[in-house]
Design an enzyme around this catalytic site. Structure first.
Site, mmCIF file in Angstrom:
data_model
loop_
_atom_site.group_PDB
_atom_site.id
_atom_site.type_symbol
_atom_site.label_atom_id
_atom_site.label_comp_id
_atom_site.label_asym_id
_atom_site.label_seq_id
_atom_site.Cartn_x
_atom_site.Cartn_y
_atom_site.Cartn_z
ATOM 1 N N TYR A 157 0.470 -8.117 -3.716
ATOM 2 C CA TYR A 157 0.737 -6.753 -3.792
ATOM 3 C C TYR A 157 1.080 -6.911 -1.635
ATOM 4 O O TYR A 157 2.436 -5.470 -1.612
ATOM 5 C CB TYR A 157 -0.007 -5.870 -3.524
ATOM 6 N N LYS A 161 4.763 -5.398 -0.405
ATOM 7 C CA LYS A 161 5.015 -3.916 0.772
ATOM 8 C C LYS A 161 5.462 -4.488 1.802
ATOM 9 O O LYS A 161 6.517 -3.645 2.247
ATOM 10 C CB LYS A 161 3.707 -3.554 0.599
HETATM 11 P P1 NAP Z 1 1.514 5.337 -10.502
HETATM 12 O O1 NAP Z 1 0.796 6.576 -10.595
HETATM 13 O O2 NAP Z 1 1.140 3.981 -11.398
HETATM 14 O O3 NAP Z 1 3.042 5.515 -10.641
HETATM 15 C C1 NAP Z 1 3.996 5.009 -10.409
HETATM 16 C C2 NAP Z 1 5.752 4.918 -11.185
HETATM 17 O O4 NAP Z 1 5.807 3.615 -11.117
HETATM 18 C C3 NAP Z 1 5.532 5.364 -12.580
HETATM 19 O O5 NAP Z 1 6.265 6.472 -13.271
HETATM 20 C C4 NAP Z 1 6.042 3.970 -14.062
HETATM 21 O O6 NAP Z 1 6.261 4.481 -14.737
HETATM 22 C C5 NAP Z 1 6.805 3.357 -12.549
HETATM 23 N N1 NAP Z 1 7.099 2.064 -12.967
HETATM 24 C C6 NAP Z 1 6.040 1.303 -12.582
HETATM 25 N N2 NAP Z 1 6.954 -0.043 -12.829
HETATM 26 C C7 NAP Z 1 8.157 0.309 -13.678
HETATM 27 C C8 NAP Z 1 9.126 -0.344 -13.949
HETATM 28 N N3 NAP Z 1 8.561 -1.709 -14.541
HETATM 29 N N4 NAP Z 1 9.717 0.033 -14.662
HETATM 30 C C9 NAP Z 1 10.601 1.212 -14.214
HETATM 31 N N5 NAP Z 1 9.386 1.992 -13.453
HETATM 32 C C10 NAP Z 1 8.182 1.372 -13.294
HETATM 33 O O7 NAP Z 1 1.793 5.149 -8.939
HETATM 34 P P2 NAP Z 1 1.637 5.890 -8.193
HETATM 35 O O8 NAP Z 1 0.587 6.198 -6.927
HETATM 36 O O9 NAP Z 1 2.788 6.981 -8.362
HETATM 37 O O10 NAP Z 1 3.142 4.925 -6.602
HETATM 38 C C11 NAP Z 1 4.056 4.583 -6.437
HETATM 39 C C12 NAP Z 1 4.489 4.295 -5.767
HETATM 40 O O11 NAP Z 1 4.006 4.552 -4.065
HETATM 41 C C13 NAP Z 1 4.497 2.705 -5.595
HETATM 42 O O12 NAP Z 1 6.035 2.084 -4.794
HETATM 43 C C14 NAP Z 1 3.416 2.742 -5.163
HETATM 44 O O13 NAP Z 1 3.262 0.932 -4.591
HETATM 45 C C15 NAP Z 1 3.167 3.221 -3.423
HETATM 46 N N6 NAP Z 1 1.689 2.969 -3.356
HETATM 47 C C16 NAP Z 1 0.634 3.941 -3.679
HETATM 48 C C17 NAP Z 1 -0.330 4.012 -2.903
HETATM 49 C C18 NAP Z 1 -1.677 4.386 -4.089
HETATM 50 O O14 NAP Z 1 -2.750 4.233 -3.506
HETATM 51 N N7 NAP Z 1 -1.142 5.003 -4.971
HETATM 52 C C19 NAP Z 1 -0.861 3.989 -1.868
HETATM 53 C C20 NAP Z 1 0.642 3.834 -1.023
HETATM 54 C C21 NAP Z 1 1.708 2.971 -1.483
HETATM 55 P P3 NAP Z 1 6.763 4.356 -16.330
HETATM 56 O O15 NAP Z 1 5.305 3.295 -16.358
HETATM 57 O O16 NAP Z 1 6.849 4.776 -17.404
HETATM 58 O O17 NAP Z 1 7.755 2.588 -16.145
#
Ligand code: NAP
Length: 257
Positions: A157, A161
């Site tokens: 992961y 990133k």
């Molecule tokens: P989340 O609630 O799990 O949402 C992830 C989103 O990505 C969902 O809408 C999902 O849609 C979509 N997705 C995942 N795989 C996909 C695929 N193969 N094709 C199309 N869409 C896909 O997570 P989040 O925390 O909002 O994450 C959003 C971003 O922020 C990510 O890039 C993550 O790495 C980053 N981030 C998160 C955190 C944290 O602590 N949560 C921290 C730093 C960075 P579907 O499942 O409907 O496809």
């Protein structure tokens, strides 16, 4: 603050978490939205909600961003009146597993690399040429503090990133002679569905990630995305590193008993 009314914004991964909150905030500001993710039913209900609450123009398309042909079909399906994309929010991403690298599940690795890195690249390669032709656009990538540091169990992961961090910097350098802007948002802990996915659906383990502290929310990150997008044209927010107050690094947090 730049008026964003009437701007066309593409948010990948809008079915949950940060992407969903970002879509809502841009809709409140009068933007036209292109929203993607795999879960069609969630896209349909979000579109209805934004149309009702904000009279937004919304185009949705459900597809797997890790598939290059699916990304191309999505691009070809964008209706004419949505094709001038002003802001691209490359948000879709997954974390899978916390195993040590030598014990890791290779399917998990492939899903993370294919979604977080290749998916972001496919979409960027399709959307940015048009921005360059129009001499206008803003690319906002969801990196992470995992792109700046590493932690045990974070191996692949963190590698994805770190790749987004490198891609964002390269893009910013290559677009320096254009009015296009590139921003990378690098959050620490945000409470979304992310951790449930990371622990393969184990909600108890996912909840423990946020135990004893106030994590960031999707809407905290949406605020920063909109802040970056609404700066005057001569201001480029390169990076935003943001963490809960009780988190200092990926491995150091303060948790109340
Ligand atoms: P989340 O609630 O799990 O949402 C992830 C989103 O990505 C969902 O809408 C999902 O849609 C979509 N997705 C995942 N795989 C996909 C695929 N193969 N094709 C199309 N869409 C896909 O997570 P989040 O925390 O909002 O994450 C959003 C971003 O922020 C990510 O890039 C993550 O790495 C980053 N981030 C998160 C955190 C944290 O602590 N949560 C921290 C730093 C960075 P579907 O499942 O409907 O496809």
């Amino acid at each position: 603050m730049k008026d964003l009314k009437g701007k066309t914004v593409l948010v990948t991964g809008a079915t949950a978490g940060i992407g969903r909150e970002t879509a809502k905030l841009f809709a409140q500001l009068g933007c036209r939205l292109i929203l993607t993710g795999r879960r069609d039913s969630r896209l349909i209900s979000l579109k209805k909600e934004l149309e009702q609450d904000y009279e937004s123009a919304v185009f949705i398309h459900a597809f797997d961003i890790s598939s290059r042909p699916a990304c191309e079909r999505f691009f070809d399906s964008i209706p004419g009146d949505f094709r001038n994309i002003d802001i691209l929010v490359n948000n879709a991403g997954v974390g899978r597993g916390m195993d040590k690298l030598h014990q890791g599940d290779i399917d998990d690795w492939e899903e993370m690399i294919d979604t977080n890195v290749k998916g972001l690249l496919y979409i960027t390669r399709l959307i940015v040429p048009e921005m360059v032709n129009r001499n206008s656009g803003h690319i906002i990538n969801l990196g992470s503090i995992a792109g700046l540091e590493v932690y045990p169990g974070g191996n692949i992961y963190c590698a994805t990133k770190h790749a987004i961090h490198a891609i964002s910097q390269a893009l910013r350098m290559e677009l320096v002679d254009t009015p296009l802007r590139v921003t990378e948002i690098e959050p620490g802990m945000v409470e979304t569905e992310f951790s449930v996915g990371r622990f393969h659906g184990d909600r108890e383990k996912a909840e423990k990630v946020y135990w004893g502290l106030d994590p960031l929310t999707g809407s905290d990150i949406a605020d920063l995305i909109v802040f970056a997008a609404s700066r005057p044209a001569h201001v480029q927010i390169n990076e935003v590193i943001v963490m809960p107050t009780a988190q200092a690094t990926a491995t150091i947090s303060h948790r109340k008993d």
